[in-house]
Motif scaffolding. Structure first.
Motif, short mmCIF file in Angstrom:
data_model
loop_
_atom_site.label_atom_id
_atom_site.label_comp_id
_atom_site.label_asym_id
_atom_site.label_seq_id
_atom_site.Cartn_x
_atom_site.Cartn_y
_atom_site.Cartn_z
N GLY A 53 64.45 -33.59 -23.44
CA GLY A 53 64.75 -34.30 -24.38
C GLY A 53 64.96 -34.60 -24.75
O GLY A 53 65.76 -34.46 -24.96
N ASP A 54 64.56 -35.29 -26.65
CA ASP A 54 65.91 -35.85 -26.85
C ASP A 54 65.03 -34.89 -28.70
O ASP A 54 64.35 -34.69 -28.86
N GLY A 55 66.60 -34.96 -29.53
CA GLY A 55 66.33 -34.57 -30.61
C GLY A 55 67.38 -33.62 -31.07
O GLY A 55 68.46 -33.79 -29.95
N ALA A 56 67.56 -33.45 -32.35
CA ALA A 56 68.95 -33.04 -32.68
C ALA A 56 68.55 -31.69 -34.05
O ALA A 56 67.93 -32.10 -34.31
N VAL A 57 69.88 -31.34 -34.06
CA VAL A 57 69.87 -30.33 -35.15
C VAL A 57 71.11 -29.84 -35.78
O VAL A 57 71.72 -30.63 -35.25
N GLY A 58 71.20 -29.74 -37.07
CA GLY A 58 72.38 -29.40 -38.01
C GLY A 58 72.06 -28.28 -38.61
O GLY A 58 70.92 -27.99 -39.07
N VAL A 59 73.53 -27.77 -38.82
CA VAL A 59 73.54 -26.31 -39.09
C VAL A 59 74.82 -26.16 -40.23
O VAL A 59 76.02 -26.58 -39.72
N LEU A 60 75.27 -25.51 -41.42
CA LEU A 60 76.58 -25.36 -41.77
C LEU A 60 76.50 -24.34 -41.90
O LEU A 60 75.47 -23.29 -41.79
N VAL A 61 78.01 -24.27 -41.49
CA VAL A 61 78.38 -22.37 -41.22
C VAL A 61 79.75 -22.40 -42.56
O VAL A 61 80.62 -22.81 -42.83
N ASN A 62 79.79 -21.18 -43.20
CA ASN A 62 80.40 -20.81 -44.04
C ASN A 62 80.80 -19.28 -44.17
O ASN A 62 79.46 -18.75 -43.77
N ARG A 63 81.63 -19.14 -44.72
CA ARG A 63 81.99 -17.87 -44.97
C ARG A 63 82.40 -17.46 -46.98
O ARG A 63 81.99 -16.61 -47.04
N ALA A 64 81.65 -18.02 -47.33
CA ALA A 64 81.47 -17.85 -49.20
C ALA A 64 79.87 -16.93 -49.30
O ALA A 64 78.88 -16.89 -48.75
#
Length: 335
Positions: A163-174
């Protein structure tokens, strides 16, 4: 891996379609349709409503993950080729403008199918630890495909419907070194610390949707072995074992696959987060992150829990990523 992930932003379309309707439309017989519903546990598939665009879901997921901050790199993991009338052409420039990331770099990750999103965490790690990288830099990782654009593309014979869908996530090293997920002011606090990853591939199945019935059966057996192996290797690389993992955030192929995985690995079925399977079905590379977000929102995760995220791609590709849940930082506390 020396990076962490923020909370996951999930954005779903306004429409829903019964999986059985999709199967009937493409001519599947009664036996296969019963298997998908009764054995596989697949009921509904999210689809774009009239007037909605996949780009809108991706932009909303990006805004949710950014939470008012910025990112120097955007990675977009996808399985399907981008449709020219929607996500093709000047899509990267449009999306950067919508997210306020005018000076950021933008790259698509593909050709490893549904593994593309989790594989993006490794590329983000390399980018954040490149020579000259700033301590507060972040990578915005997006994932999502429009399965409903084509019944041929969304149906994997004998396996699942997408199906349809979206995800977002931030990657950081701090930050994150004190176990609280704290970061500098320019970055979003970490919710998960990435501990280890493992990948695998088996090029015998490069024909993807054009595989014969015999190849498709062999593909299922190979994926079962590859998933068990990558979960074991990722768990061991994180300093533990597969049996001591607290949760499995799965690729939403079907319920039968994960029952077999439980028997093979000894990981109890109640540690495999399949709650969303009936109502979401398969959502390409976003499945494991959707499962993680759902379990966290439902209050099932505790600081110190170790979760393995799993993705399986036609081809065949597999990626497993072990993350540790961090304590939420009290925003009123002094650093």
């Amino acid at each position: 891996m020396s990076v962490g992930l923020s909370r996951v932003a999930v954005r779903l379309p306004g429409g829903t379609e019964p999986v059985d309707d999709v199967l009937a439309r493409i001519g599947c017989g009664a036996m296969e349709r019963k298997m998908f519903s009764r054995i596989y546990g697949l009921r509904d598939s999210p689809v774009l409503a009239r007037g909605e665009r996949m780009e809108d879901l991706l932009a909303a997921a990006g805004h949710g993950a950014l939470a008012g901050t910025t990112a120097s790199l955007v990675l977009y993991g996808h399985t399907l080729h981008m449709a020219q009338h929607d996500l093709g052409g000047d899509f990267p420039d449009r999306l950067r403008d919508r997210l306020g990331l005018h000076g950021s770099r933008f790259f698509g990750l593909s050709h490893v199918n549904c593994v593309s999103v989790l594989r993006g965490v490794e590329y983000a790690r390399r980018y954040l630890h490149r020579p000259g990288a700033g301590p507060d830099e972040q990578v915005l990782l997006l994932g999502g495909d429009q399965g409903s654009i084509s019944d041929v593309a969304r149906y994997i014979k004998g396996t699942t419907v997408s199906g349809d869908g979206a995800v977002g996530v931030l990657v950081n090293r701090a930050g994150g070194t004190d176990g609280t997920g704290g970061t500098h002011g320019a970055t979003v606090p970490q919710r998960y610390r990435c501990l280890a990853a493992a990948g695998a591939r088996d090029a015998r199945f490069h024909r993807n949707l054009r595989m014969t019935a015999e190849e498709l059966a062999a593909f299922g057996r190979a994926c079962s072995d590859l998933v068990a192996d990558t979960v074991r290797r990722a768990a061991e690389a994180s300093g533990g074992s597969a049996e001591r993992l607290d949760w499995v955030m799965p690729h939403f192929s079907n319920r039968m696959f994960w029952r077999s995985f439980s028997r093979t690995t000894g990981i109890p079925a109640d540690r495999i987060c399949l709650d969303l399977l009936p109502e979401r079905g398969h959502n390409f590379g976003g499945d494991a992150l959707m499962a993680l977000e759902h379990a966290d929102t439902a209050g099932r995760l505790r600081p110190g829990d170790r979760c393995v995220l799993v993705a399986i791609g036609q081809g065949a590709y597999v990626q497993s990523l072990v993350v540790e849940v961090l304590a939420e930082r009290d925003e009123g506390a002094q650093p």
